[in-house]
Design a protein around this motif. Sequence first.
Motif, mmCIF file in Angstrom:
data_model
loop_
_atom_site.group_PDB
_atom_site.id
_atom_site.type_symbol
_atom_site.label_atom_id
_atom_site.label_comp_id
_atom_site.label_asym_id
_atom_site.label_seq_id
_atom_site.Cartn_x
_atom_site.Cartn_y
_atom_site.Cartn_z
ATOM 1 N N ARG A 28 -9.256 0.123 -4.938
ATOM 2 C CA ARG A 28 -9.171 -1.013 -5.856
ATOM 3 C C ARG A 28 -7.737 -1.235 -6.320
ATOM 4 O O ARG A 28 -7.002 -0.289 -6.632
ATOM 5 C CB ARG A 28 -10.081 -0.812 -7.064
ATOM 6 C CG ARG A 28 -9.939 -1.889 -8.149
ATOM 7 C CD ARG A 28 -11.079 -1.899 -9.124
ATOM 8 N NE ARG A 28 -12.289 -2.440 -8.505
ATOM 9 C CZ ARG A 28 -13.353 -2.850 -9.187
ATOM 10 N NH1 ARG A 28 -13.365 -2.769 -10.507
ATOM 11 N NH2 ARG A 28 -14.412 -3.331 -8.564
ATOM 12 N N THR A 29 -7.357 -2.532 -6.395
ATOM 13 C CA THR A 29 -6.054 -2.922 -6.932
ATOM 14 C C THR A 29 -6.249 -4.081 -7.899
ATOM 15 O O THR A 29 -7.250 -4.802 -7.847
ATOM 16 C CB THR A 29 -5.084 -3.364 -5.821
ATOM 17 O OG1 THR A 29 -5.616 -4.509 -5.156
ATOM 18 C CG2 THR A 29 -4.857 -2.254 -4.811
ATOM 19 N N VAL A 30 -5.263 -4.271 -8.780
ATOM 20 C CA VAL A 30 -5.239 -5.400 -9.710
ATOM 21 C C VAL A 30 -3.867 -6.052 -9.609
ATOM 22 O O VAL A 30 -2.839 -5.396 -9.827
ATOM 23 C CB VAL A 30 -5.511 -4.954 -11.161
ATOM 24 C CG1 VAL A 30 -5.468 -6.164 -12.094
ATOM 25 C CG2 VAL A 30 -6.850 -4.235 -11.267
ATOM 26 N N GLU A 31 -3.854 -7.338 -9.276
ATOM 27 C CA GLU A 31 -2.596 -8.082 -9.181
ATOM 28 C C GLU A 31 -2.532 -9.118 -10.295
ATOM 29 O O GLU A 31 -3.477 -9.895 -10.479
ATOM 30 C CB GLU A 31 -2.483 -8.792 -7.830
ATOM 31 C CG GLU A 31 -2.345 -7.858 -6.646
ATOM 32 C CD GLU A 31 -2.211 -8.616 -5.335
ATOM 33 O OE1 GLU A 31 -1.068 -8.965 -4.964
ATOM 34 O OE2 GLU A 31 -3.249 -8.885 -4.707
ATOM 35 N N THR A 32 -1.427 -9.141 -11.010
ATOM 36 C CA THR A 32 -1.220 -10.154 -12.046
ATOM 37 C C THR A 32 0.062 -10.923 -11.744
ATOM 38 O O THR A 32 1.057 -10.346 -11.274
ATOM 39 C CB THR A 32 -1.128 -9.527 -13.446
ATOM 40 O OG1 THR A 32 -0.062 -8.561 -13.462
ATOM 41 C CG2 THR A 32 -2.430 -8.847 -13.815
#
Length: 651
Positions: free
Chosen positions: A62-66
């Motif tokens: 899992r990754t989170v890009e902002t």
Amino acid sequence: MRTFLSLLLAGTGCLLLPTAPAWAYGPAPKYAVADLPAPLRENAHAVIRRQEEALLVKSVGRTVETTRRAVTILDEVGARWASELVYYSSLNTISYFRGAVYDAAGRQLRQLRSQDIHDISLSDGFSLATDARGRVADLSQPTYPYTVEFEYEVVSDNPLFYSTWRPQPVEQLAVEQASFKVTMPAGMALRYQEQHLPAGTAQAKRTQGSQEVYEWQVHDLAAREEEADAPPVAELTPTVFTAPAEFEVQGHAGHLSSWADLSRWTYDLNAGRDELPPAIKAGIAALVQGETDERAKIRKVYHFLQANTRYISVQLGLGGWQTFPASSVAANGYGDCKALTNYCKALLGAAGIKAHAALVKAGSDEQDVLTSFPSSQFNHVVLCVPLAQSARPDTVWLECTSQTNPFGYMGGFTGNRHALLLLPEGGKLIPTPRYGAAENRRERLANVFLDVNGDATATLRTLRTGLEYDGVSGLPGLELAEQKKRISNRLALPNFTLNKVAFKHSGPEAAVPSLTENLALTMPALAPPSGKRVFITPNLLSRMAPPQATVGERQTDLWLDHAFTQQDTVVLHLPASLRPEQLPAPVQLTTPFGTYSSQLLTLPDGSIRYVRRLVMPRTRFARTDYPAYLEFRRKVSAADKAQLVLLKTDA
């Protein structure tokens, strides 16, 4: 009547004046255009005021890009930055999507509302099933300049792809400040590669609790001016590529430290899905029975595939990498690039021929993958068939998604680049077929019949091969009216009527496909008399435009990205009353940038033959060579415009 509060204040000697609350004036101004340094406005259609991109790696799965981006749009050309498209799918979820727009003084005009955000399908129009979608918002304003600000977050369960940071992705875009941050959990390594970073912007690494944080920043990047024949801007501006060392997609774990790792993971994901129904196996065996030539067997199987399947994209979750079983394609007659390639591989296996699927970055305008940085850079699958019986190492490449693609031809869609072979032990990058000047040919023969009034009729035969063929390969399948329209738009003749159109494809044995186009034309007032003389430019078809004047010093290398050979023969059939006064001198140019020749000859029957030949390479030169290249272009352009003067002998 006074209120209790006013009485209390009066009793204390205080005077309360009526004032509007702070919120009535709106947020404090920001991104005022007047605050922009003058150098950032030069050659710019837009300026990135602030861009903050962050990649938070939560785990191998899992990754989170902002992203937060504010762009000042200076004119209509820069208006592309007024809209934002955020992709999502079953593996990528948008957490929030916000925005606002500001006037030139930095006052907020309005915020992005939910009704301003439109949810759209990103289907290609013929997909059977795809979960690729996007949310798009447009904050365009009628008056320039203004500033838009977008902010969004995407949570991904598809960690095969990490972010690529390109703070200056196009020409004529300046950057005031931009940053990129990657946060990795303990025990997980970040793989990255930097390109063209300004001095002082190399990554800074620090420890934050149990996490490792990598950061890059750039500021005050002046807009790059667009230059003719320059390399792609992605090769010139700051870039940071990132990729995982290990990942997991829907329970399928893998490593990614080498091309072999990616090859092995993709192969394992698709292993065992190439079983064919017994009836199909028997049919293929019968199809190639008695055929001893290996290439001929492959051709028969490929034509069977083209005749019995069609391409329909299916991209649902893991389906972006894992193929439909071959039995499914056999039953339904359709599949995406992975499924059709896997099916063709299985068909060839039934014919006793071993083949390998290969990942490739497809697209006529796409550049090759970054070979020095193993990562998931691909969007297509093709089939690679080594010829075991060949006297020398040879390979057949098959595009399995097209019902019309010539056998063994990759063209501009997948040719001239690298592909990754998918092998159980791990494959490597190998080149797809190369198409150079010898393969990319355009040969024309024109017979022009001129009368005493300067009117003419003509026949024109044009042979196009290789990448020159790509742009016209679909013409024979169009209605006659559309054929004439497209051909007329391409012919650089001042006034003509197209009377006849006919086409002929190359035979199945051609190593590189070709299309021959035969035309009949009427050209009124092609060369009207002027007193005793008639002036005509023999080069009717292929005049090279003079180069644009350059302003200032060249900044980029010279990149000639399309190799080709052009040969034109024009035979001018003259009435008995017209004879040449003098033939222009022949021209011969030989330079590293290309070779050129043109010559006119008088034939025994009184006609005049003009022959022009231009050969250009696909190569790169230093920017200091640009003046010499311009001189070559100027000489070619001048030679192309040379006039022939005919004298009236009966005047």
